[in-house]
Design an enzyme around this catalytic site. Structure first.
Site, short mmCIF file in Angstrom:
data_model
loop_
_atom_site.label_atom_id
_atom_site.label_comp_id
_atom_site.label_asym_id
_atom_site.label_seq_id
_atom_site.Cartn_x
_atom_site.Cartn_y
_atom_site.Cartn_z
N ASP A 1 -17.77 3.59 -0.30
CA ASP A 1 -16.50 3.28 0.35
C ASP A 1 -16.76 2.94 1.83
O ASP A 1 -17.89 2.68 2.24
CB ASP A 1 -15.56 4.48 0.20
CG ASP A 1 -14.09 4.08 0.12
OD1 ASP A 1 -13.67 3.28 0.96
OD2 ASP A 1 -13.38 4.59 -0.76
N ASP B 1 -10.46 -3.89 -1.27
CA ASP B 1 -9.36 -2.93 -1.20
C ASP B 1 -8.41 -3.34 -0.07
O ASP B 1 -8.70 -4.26 0.70
CB ASP B 1 -9.95 -1.54 -0.94
CG ASP B 1 -8.97 -0.41 -1.23
OD1 ASP B 1 -7.86 -0.69 -1.73
OD2 ASP B 1 -9.32 0.75 -0.95
N ASP C 1 -4.08 4.33 -5.86
CA ASP C 1 -4.29 5.71 -5.43
C ASP C 1 -3.42 6.69 -6.23
O ASP C 1 -2.40 7.18 -5.75
CB ASP C 1 -4.00 5.84 -3.94
CG ASP C 1 -4.94 4.99 -3.11
OD1 ASP C 1 -6.00 4.59 -3.64
OD2 ASP C 1 -4.62 4.70 -1.95
N ASP D 1 0.87 -1.17 0.00
CA ASP D 1 0.00 0.00 0.00
C ASP D 1 0.91 1.23 0.00
O ASP D 1 1.32 1.71 1.05
CB ASP D 1 -0.90 -0.03 1.24
CG ASP D 1 -1.83 1.17 1.33
OD1 ASP D 1 -1.81 2.01 0.42
OD2 ASP D 1 -2.58 1.26 2.33
N ARG E 1 -7.59 -4.22 -5.56
CA ARG E 1 -6.40 -3.39 -5.73
C ARG E 1 -5.15 -4.26 -5.85
O ARG E 1 -4.24 -3.96 -6.60
CB ARG E 1 -6.25 -2.42 -4.56
CG ARG E 1 -5.13 -1.40 -4.78
CD ARG E 1 -5.15 -0.28 -3.76
NE ARG E 1 -4.75 -0.71 -2.43
CZ ARG E 1 -4.59 0.12 -1.40
NH1 ARG E 1 -4.83 1.41 -1.55
NH2 ARG E 1 -4.24 -0.33 -0.21
#
Length: 968
Positions: free
Chosen positions: A434, A548, A624, A288, A608
């Protein structure tokens, strides 16, 4: 312990606060992530001098028509390894290297290979002291025995070389050395292992010959202690206990005759892989990475350890099947090496000075290497798909437009956004929620204050043909009374700490969390069950899923991820499976959506994180990104890199997740993204609202047109998704896939093709109102401008006007492209709308194309309920007929599993046919369908030389002919 928890809490709070700062006040914090020098195994492999210590074949274990197994032994280490060679249908060579008698079972990657292709037989042409030659038709494998070097040949040409530079290194499991005074470790005298090799390579560089020294990477820093970090290691105060000790594997893989190699996503870097010996290798370690930087080889959210090499004559591919942390060096030397030529002379008379060499280094596992022989790139894609699986046809709504942000606040906000699209006459298919829609970040829940009746909201959207997606992450809030946490704890389904008994704990969005162990089959099944409508309260069959943070992201963990010594099912360390954790999650989520509909409806899952094989379970986005022109430009090479290694359903957040796009940037991003496989707008919670109608009337119109353009091309997109599900071909294609001999475009990454027939050259620089477009092909090939419909002969370099309303798009000559001219509120409502066929003839006045139809959301197509029509055009005559059992593309043909597609009932008619490059106005057009024959009106536009045949009103399922009649 209380102090430790307090510090962890403070770290979590600080992390969250940073997320809410304006994104432009900082960039990625590189010091939070490892470089090669921080990874002891990477340093041990990377500082191994070329042509210094090698392996030789010490014994033949087995030979048969399907398998060869030989023992290989290091010249300095007498412990043997087992090398096995098999040939799979494709053809694909598989090479496996493992310990003969390991003291711990080494991890071999499961789930990625959906079904191993049938083994092919080969003959042993030669088995002498010097070499063993395996042969099957026009492919060969030559094993040079001393030193060990393996050649793969096709039609007499060496296409891949293994261990050319003698960089094969395999750290066997061993007993932990005794500890001497002072805390240093010393190997026992009878422990003949690779630690001794590393010590020699560090202390005795002068003993290497001059050729080897010349080939070594330039030293940027003093050499480090290569024995450090073997049994324990730490990074930024995070310990890694390494209870089994060092177990890394590595090898060099050379591509003689090649200068270009692509793949190993995910990196925000150039499409054509760069030389790395002057800096960091490419790293594959799912992370991440907050606001990732561009032009970087840093690891990102996903990892596919595969590359494709291409030259003007052929393509070849390699899959390095290892889910542990992996580094890849890329070397582009200018001259062939004496050792290379010496060995190559055994097997081929031709030797090329072009040579890309890759050096693969993984922390654990085995060497499990697949070489996809090709010879064309489309053959390589099909061979890769035969290993890792084909991407299924997604539900049609999922390839339309998606509207998302972190976060739509409540059901009133959702209804307002939904109504806004209707008010402004903009189609969309999916609304996203979200993490804020849940109760305290407890997944599979709805905040009843914000969403008092989620089913009603879902049903209202579904009535318009629209769906919803909610986020569900792998970290589970440690909260007694939360049914997901309670049940997973009771069943023992969480990842464990290194002590083997305590559930792994860390921090993520809910605070104190544990992570589901998706390697555990029981956890997979349990997770799938959570999606049933009675377990996921408030859900319906029109609700789909976003996974995610599944790298996995652990806010207070090393490199913001899970500790490597955490334990999974069967005692497997996290280090062994890290890169496939996200894939295991979406595999389980995909299964859950199947189970809730009793295997009737197609799932849609967005992830992701990804690994090889993820294409079977869902779509992926690039994470992102930032609202900048640089990130807009970076999206193309990132998406191309994924597409050529099987991950085709991909996209980048429109407008950029972080930051505030200018209206110009946002418009240009929509125009580009409308031609990428996954099309979603998304934004950070602290950004201003970005619904398409908030940037002024002119920009609303431009964004509306871009989104509508996507809906216009949905029949073409859906047909391409179908063909990909059969052939494994990429949806987004670099020029060299369709024009393999045009070397001038091998590094091109600012334009691409959608399928074989649509070329897109977007605007990617601020203030630009024109684009330099390269139209590839041989002399006489034609391309047609999407706006003007006028033809241009290839090869050509044009400066194309691109005002704020359009980007350059071209139809390839020789194509028939199905489109829809009527735009509804959603794709579902347009399912039975009529088609407009665009006929773009080649220089011989011929063209062909396909149309695929099914019910767009179930698996009935697998039982033959689909329609696949083949369209042809020649000398003014258009024909539609049932496709034969092939899917044909330029340079590629694949078998189609047709089971009687006449079972599908189509309501789709052809309402218009537009034929391009018609020299003179036709008198009329004659439609013949069965016994029916009638005259059709033809409108002619002289400037564009296009003829529009109006209202054929013939069902696309019928055989028919439409012939243009020339004027006398």
């Amino acid at each position: 312990m209380g102090v430790f928890r307090f510090l962890c809490y403070c770290s979590f709070v600080i992390f969250c606060l940073l997320l809410f700062l304006p994104p432009d006040v900082f960039s990625v914090k590189k010091h939070d992530f490892k470089t090669c020098k921080d990874s002891s195994f990477c340093m041990r492999h990377r500082q191994l001098p070329k042509n210094s210590i090698s392996f030789y074949v010490s014994k033949t274990v087995q030979t048969s028509k399907e398998t060869v197994q030989v023992e290989i032994t290091s010249m300095d280490n007498k412990k043997p390894l087992l090398l096995s060679v098999t040939l799979l249908q494709g053809p694909v060579f598989r090479f496996k290297v493992n310990e003969v008698d390991p003291i711990h079972t080494r991890f071999e990657v499961p789930y990625v290979i959906e079904q191993l292709p049938k083994q092919q037989t080969f003959s042993i042409e030669e088995d002498s002291k010097e070499r063993m030659v395996l042969s099957a038709g026009d492919v060969k494998c030559v094993i040079m025995k001393n030193p060990l070097v393996v050649f793969v040949l096709h039609q007499g040409e060496v296409i891949v070389q293994l261990n050319k530079d003698w960089l094969l290194k395999f750290e066997e499991y061993r007993t932990k050395p005794m500890v001497t005074g002072g805390g240093d470790t010393k190997a026992e005298e009878d422990d003949e292992d690779n630690e001794e090799d590393d010590e020699k390579q560090e202390k005795e560089p002068a003993e290497q010959d001059s050729e080897s020294k010349k080939d070594e990477p330039p030293e940027k820093e003093p050499k480090v202690d290569l024995e450090a970090g073997m049994w324990e290691e730490s990074f930024k105060s995070h310990p890694d206990s390494k209870p089994k000790g060092p177990a890394s594997v590595g090898m060099d893989i050379g591509f003689p005759g090649f200068k270009h190699v692509y793949g190993v996503p995910e990196h925000a870097d150039s499409f054509n892989l760069r030389n790395t010996l002057d800096g960091e290798p490419y790293r594959l370690y799912n992370l991440d990475v907050f606001e990732y930087e561009l032009d970087s080889r840093m690891a990102l959210y996903g990892a596919i350890p595969a590359v494709v090499a291409h030259n003007t004559r052929r393509s070849v591919g390699v899959l390095w099947l290892n889910a542990a942390e992996t580094w890849i060096d890329v070397d582009r030397p200018q001259d062939s090496k004496p050792m290379l030529k010496k060995l190559a002379d055994f097997v081929t008379k031709t030797a090329s000075e072009d040579l890309v060499t890759t050096h693969w280094m993984s922390e654990s596992g085995i060497i499990d290497l697949f070489v996809m022989v090709g010879p064309t790139s489309k053959d390589v894609f099909a061979q890769y798909a035969s290993l890792t699986g084909l991407a299924p046809i997604p539900p049609a709504f999922s390839i339309a437009y998606h509207q998302c942000r972190w976060n739509y606040n409540d059901d009133k906000d959702c209804r307002g956004v939904d109504e806004g699209f209707d008010t402004h006459d903009i189609p969309y298919d999916v609304l996203w929620l979200d993490i804020e829609h849940t109760v305290e970040k407890k997944y599979f829940t709805w905040d009843s204050h914000k969403f008092p009746d989620s089913k009603k909201l879902l049903d209202e959207l579904n009535a318009k043909g629209r769906k919803m997606v909610t986020i569900i992450d792998p970290h589970i809030k440690r909260s007694n009374g939360y049914h997901v946490y309670d049940e997973a704890t009771r069943l023992g389904l969480f990842v464990k700490q290194s002590d083997k008994t305590t559930d792994y704990k860390g921090w993520c969005w809910p605070g104190d969390s544990s992570w589901v162990d998706y390697l555990n089959p029981s956890a997979q099944q349990w997770w799938a069950g959570l999606f049933s409508l009675d377990m996921y309260a408030g859900s319906t069959l029109s609700l789909f899923t976003w996974n995610d943070m599944n790298e996995p992201s652990v806010f207070n963990g090393p490199e913001i991820t899970m500790h490597k010594d955490a334990l999974h099912h069967g005692g497997v360390e996290h280090r062994d499976i890290h890169n496939m954790y996200g894939m295991l999650m979406i595999m389980s989520t995909n299964r859950g959506q199947l189970l809730r509909s009793h295997n009737q409806h197609r799932p849609f899952v967005l992830s992701r994180s990804f690994f090889a094989g993820s294409q079977r379970f869902g779509a992926v986005w690039t994470g992102d990104n930032h609202a900048s022109w640089e990130h807009l430009r970076a999206s193309i090479p990132m998406l191309l890199s994924m597409n050529i290694v099987g991950l085709t359903f991909v996209g980048a957040d429109v407008g950029g997740f972080f930051g505030e796009p200018t209206p110009e940037l946002l418009v240009r991003w929509y125009q580009l993204a409308a031609f990428t496989p996954f099309f979603r707008a998304h934004a950070h919670i602290e950004t201003k609202r970005r619904e398409p109608w908030l940037f002024g009337e002119d920009n609303t119109k431009r964004i509306r047109n871009a989104i509508r353009r996507r809906y216009t091309f949905l029949p073409y997109w859906y047909t391409q998704f179908f063909k990909t599900s059969v052939t494994g071909q990429p949806l987004m294609r670099p020029y060299w896939v369709e024009f393999p001999q045009d070397e001038t475009h091998f590094a091109k990454e600012d334009a691409f093709l959608v399928g074989p027939s649509v070329l897109v050259a977007p605007v990617m620089h601020q203030g630009s109102t024109n684009v330099e477009v390269h139209l590839p092909g041989t002399t006489g090939d034609l391309w047609y401008d999407y706006r003007s419909l006028m033809a241009t002969a290839a090869p050509a370099k044009l400066t194309v006007e691109a005002d704020m309303d359009f980007i350059p798009v071209f139809y390839r000559g020789g194509s028939i492209i199905p489109t829809k001219g009527r735009i509804r509120r959603s794709s579902v409502l347009a399912r039975d709308d009529p088609l407009t066929l665009i006929v773009a003839p080649d220089s011989q006045d011929s063209a062909e194309g396909d149309v695929y139809l099914d019910d767009e959301h179930t698996f009935q197509y697998r039982m033959g309920k689909f329609l696949y029509r083949h369209l042809t055009y020649s000398q003014g005559e258009i024909k539609s007929q049932m496709a034969k059992q092939i899917v044909a593309e330029p340079n590629f043909t694949a078998t189609l599993p047709v089971h009687g597609s006449q079972n599908f009932v189509s309501r789709v008619k052809v309402e218009r046919v537009i034929v391009l490059n018609v020299a003179k106005q036709p008198k009329e057009a004659i439609l013949t369908s069965g016994k029916d024959s009638r005259s059709l009106v033809v409108l002619y536009d002289a400037p564009s030389k296009s003829a529009t045949i109006r209202k054929p009103d013939v069902n696309i399922a019928d055989d028919f002919t439409i012939k243009l009649v020339k004027c006398d």
